[in-house]
Design an enzyme around this catalytic site. Sequence first.
Site, PDB file in Angstrom:
ATOM      1  CG  HIS A 272      -6.604   0.571   1.656  1.00  9.00           C
ATOM      2  ND1 HIS A 272      -5.658   1.119   0.821  1.00  9.00           N
ATOM      3  CD2 HIS A 272      -5.905   0.016   2.695  1.00  9.00           C
ATOM      4  CE1 HIS A 272      -4.456   0.912   1.320  1.00  9.00           C
ATOM      5  NE2 HIS A 272      -4.582   0.252   2.452  1.00  9.00           N
TER       6      HIS A 272
ATOM      7  CG  PHE B 285       0.068  -5.961   4.277  1.00  9.04           C
ATOM      8  CD1 PHE B 285      -0.435  -5.226   5.326  1.00  9.04           C
ATOM      9  CD2 PHE B 285      -0.781  -6.848   3.633  1.00  9.04           C
ATOM     10  CE1 PHE B 285      -1.756  -5.365   5.742  1.00  9.04           C
ATOM     11  CE2 PHE B 285      -2.102  -7.005   4.036  1.00  9.04           C
ATOM     12  CZ  PHE B 285      -2.588  -6.254   5.087  1.00  9.04           C
TER      13      PHE B 285
ATOM     14  CE  LYS C 183      -5.783   3.941   2.523  1.00  8.66           C
ATOM     15  NZ  LYS C 183      -4.875   5.097   2.650  1.00  8.66           N
TER      16      LYS C 183
ATOM     17  CB  CYS D 233      -0.945  -0.014   1.198  1.00 13.19           C
ATOM     18  SG  CYS D 233      -1.975  -1.498   1.231  1.00 13.19           S
TER      19      CYS D 233
ATOM     20  CD  GLU E 204      -1.803   7.640   9.350  1.00 12.51           C
ATOM     21  OE1 GLU E 204      -1.405   8.411   8.452  1.00 12.51           O
ATOM     22  OE2 GLU E 204      -2.747   6.837   9.184  1.00 12.51           O
TER      23      GLU E 204
ATOM     24  CG  HIS F  46      -1.978   4.297   5.362  1.00  3.34           C
ATOM     25  ND1 HIS F  46      -1.993   4.170   3.991  1.00  3.34           N
ATOM     26  CD2 HIS F  46      -1.984   3.022   5.851  1.00  3.34           C
ATOM     27  CE1 HIS F  46      -2.007   2.882   3.669  1.00  3.34           C
ATOM     28  NE2 HIS F  46      -2.019   2.177   4.766  1.00  3.34           N
TER      29      HIS F  46
END
Length: 410
Positions: free
Chosen positions: A339, A398, A334, A161, A313, A302
Amino acid sequence: MKRVAITGMGIVSTFGSNKEDLKKAFHEGRSGIRRIQKWDPSEMKAQIGGEVIDFNPEDYLDKKEARRLDPYSQYAVACSSMAVSDAGFDERGLPENTAVVHGTGIGGLTVFCRDHERLVNKGPDRVSPFYIPHSITNIAAGLIAIRAGVKGPNHAVVSACASANHAMGIAMKYIQLGMTDKVITGGTEAALIPLGVAGFQNMQAITTEYNDNPSIASRPFDAKRSGFVIGEGGAMFLFEAMDDAKARGAKIYAEVCGYGATCDAHHITAPVPGGTGAMAAMKMAIEDAGASLDDVNYINAHGTSTPLNDPSETAAIKSLFGERAYEIPVSSTKSMVGHLLGASGAIELAACLLGMEDGWIPPTINYEEQDPECDLDYVPNESREHEIKLAISNSFGFGGHNAVLAFRPA
């Protein structure tokens, strides 16, 4: 060192392939999450997504090529074509040394699944000879170059991502270092298919609780968040040496001026506790922009709507900015488009640039109940008038990949 302007933008999203439609949706705080329509999701625990519906690849490709290409490549070609045109160039009017840096997290998953099914059901001779070139993650970058006739540096970035942010950060560096004066860059993704949904739902990464009310499913930083919602599509941009852009009288959306990249080196999916890797990437991007922490007055988060990412975050932002963190608006788009995985950084940069045009920042919708661990100003539910001085946009993937861009009005 050369300054870098953003002069062109092309978008494919759940709100369509028109940047004005996306801009209107973000300004209104409208959700594009809906029940999946292109295939029957009834057997899935997760049945919703930020699905691209209003898109015809034959607007950008001939019928035969459109049929062969994976959707992630279709979106890449379409977005790039729109970005080049938006920047004021003809389809093949860019300098030959123009670069292409494209980001995707998964690549040609539709083509992979289609040809695997042919192998199992019809035998090896029925696997398409185009299977390999149309499924690999670098082919979109190659297709963009073939279409535009550009022969500069060309490659794909694959870092889950964080892919699009990494791609755009590298693109900025290519221009700053004098390797080229123009780069087509961004990211696209098309993993909203049965295998993609099944994989994410079985690892308990996506929400399965809001199938009957899709528009409230993506709820970053909210106490009732239960996982992200998969989106698809993407955005591509033309990055250009600032002096060149000004000399030709180009419209300049913003200056991209900083890039930070780190790794958590902690876990294959979970962020490191306290968000130390994310914090380091944000700090690096701000320093790379030649700015100070006090210059930052907006953060595009994010903000995935997962139990682990959002507090991590938040902790990273508070660790970096201290008490001033509570004064900086933070939002996650998002909540509206889902996402987009490897393309998330690209669609989020587009959201920021579209808002900057008219002096507003997008909201985090579906924010209803505060989580004690998530206590910043998340621009809840409504866009807000706000003049950006210096913004950062976060993407974390990831594998512990962290990529942050800094940008400001030109």
